[in-house]
Design a protein around this motif. Structure first.
Motif, PDB file in Angstrom:
ATOM      1  N   ASN A  43      11.512   7.014  -6.310  1.00 52.81           N
ATOM      2  CA  ASN A  43      12.102   8.239  -6.839  1.00 52.81           C
ATOM      3  C   ASN A  43      12.685   8.989  -5.646  1.00 52.81           C
ATOM      4  N   PRO A  44      14.018   9.152  -5.573  1.00 55.43           N
ATOM      5  CA  PRO A  44      14.620   9.773  -4.387  1.00 55.43           C
ATOM      6  C   PRO A  44      14.091  11.174  -4.101  1.00 55.43           C
ATOM      7  N   LEU A  55       0.850  -1.183   0.000  1.00 61.12           N
ATOM      8  CA  LEU A  55       0.000   0.000   0.000  1.00 61.12           C
ATOM      9  C   LEU A  55       0.890   1.239   0.000  1.00 61.12           C
ATOM     10  N   ILE A  56       0.708   2.124  -0.982  1.00 58.43           N
ATOM     11  CA  ILE A  56       1.530   3.326  -1.095  1.00 58.43           C
ATOM     12  C   ILE A  56       0.800   4.483  -0.424  1.00 58.43           C
ATOM     13  N   LEU A  57       1.337   4.945   0.687  1.00 60.41           N
ATOM     14  CA  LEU A  57       0.732   6.034   1.443  1.00 60.41           C
ATOM     15  C   LEU A  57       1.229   7.400   0.993  1.00 60.41           C
ATOM     16  N   ASP A  58       2.427   7.433   0.382  1.00 60.38           N
ATOM     17  CA  ASP A  58       2.964   8.695  -0.130  1.00 60.38           C
ATOM     18  C   ASP A  58       4.178   8.379  -0.997  1.00 60.38           C
ATOM     19  N   GLY A  59       4.566   9.338  -1.821  1.00 57.78           N
ATOM     20  CA  GLY A  59       5.774   9.202  -2.610  1.00 57.78           C
ATOM     21  C   GLY A  59       5.553   8.644  -4.004  1.00 57.78           C
ATOM     22  N   ARG A  60       6.682   8.395  -4.682  1.00 58.74           N
ATOM     23  CA  ARG A  60       6.649   7.915  -6.057  1.00 58.74           C
ATOM     24  C   ARG A  60       7.734   6.876  -6.281  1.00 58.74           C
TER      25      ARG A  60
END
Length: 265
Positions: free
Chosen positions: A80-81, A44-49
């Protein structure tokens, strides 16, 4: 995509955690590579890329995307840093599952977009705090899966990567006086196409979303900080405190001042 596998797990299976669940704000050099996934997994992606590759199929990772990954899958993921990932990952076995169900569950990985992913973060934190053989884990993970299924069934949106660029721009500059034309430019779409795509994805027009998010952020800051209410209003793009107070009251049912007075200290 209908969450058939997740629904099948809820209906026919008992979940057993195989590794400690992870709620993780990734370091810049984070990556994940598995030649053959040994268990089922929820990512589950809560934030970011970032990027996720499942059996040679590459997918962009974005806030709100959730993946149900099958055993045997070859997994590679990078972030993605410039936009570090905040993710939840749980790996588990299905017990008490018939052969027919097991085959159906394992056919393909599933992905879905959840509009209100922030609502899942507290439960993800609860699951991540449990130990592998904690008696509360099964209830917590099953509740999380159930909410994901519910969100996917009733509140999931039609994810569009171009429209997401505008959504991301909003989240990173809530105070900006956004127009539909500005947001369409962020998405590299015409204003009409963007407005239609945004509503399909988020179930509300773009400017309505901007106002709702500003009010949610104002509520959070009023409850969790000691910043003066006037400063909170200005930081969210409202120079007219009277207008901000009226808008806040109409949206949340109480004034900023009464919310602050009633908060738990």
């Amino acid at each position: 995509m209908p969450p058939n596998s997740l629904q099948s797990i809820l209906d026919h299976s008992k979940l057993e955690l195989t590794t400690a669940p992870i709620l993780y704000r990734c370091e810049p050099i984070w990556s994940w590579k598995v030649e053959s996934l040994s268990d089922h997994a929820i990512l589950l992606i809560l934030d970011g890329r970032g990027k996720l590759t499942v059996d040679d199929q590459q997918i962009d990772l974005r806030q709100g995307l959730c993946f149900f990954l099958k055993p045997g899958s070859k997994i590679e993921a990078q972030q993605n840093p410039s936009y570090p990932l905040f993710l939840f990952l749980a790996q588990f076995q299905n017990l008490d599952t018939s052969q027919e169900d097991a085959e159906r569950v394992g056919q393909n990985f599933e992905s879905l977009f959840i509009r209100n992913v922030r609502n899942l973060e507290p439960l993800a934190e609860l699951v991540a705090s449990r130990q592998p053989h904690d008696t509360l884990f099964e209830d917590a993970i099953k509740m999380l899966v159930r909410i994901i299924v519910s969100e996917a069934t009733h509140h999931s949106g039609n994810f569009d990567s171009r429209t997401y660029e505008a959504l991301y721009a909003i989240e990173n500059d809530l105070a900006r006086k956004w127009t539909v034309a500005d947001l369409a430019s962020e998405a590299e779409m015409t204003a009409g196409s963007f407005a239609r795509s945004f509503k399909r994805m988020m179930n509300e027009p773009p400017i309505h979303y901007v106002i709702r998010r500003r009010m949610e952020e104002a509520k959070r800051q009023i409850q969790q900080s000691s910043l003066p209410i006037e400063e909170i209003a200005i930081n969210l793009g409202y120079d007219d405190l009277t207008f901000f107070r009226e808008l806040f009251t109409s949206r949340l049912g109480q004034s900023p001042e009464s919310l602050r007075l009633g908060r738990t200290l």
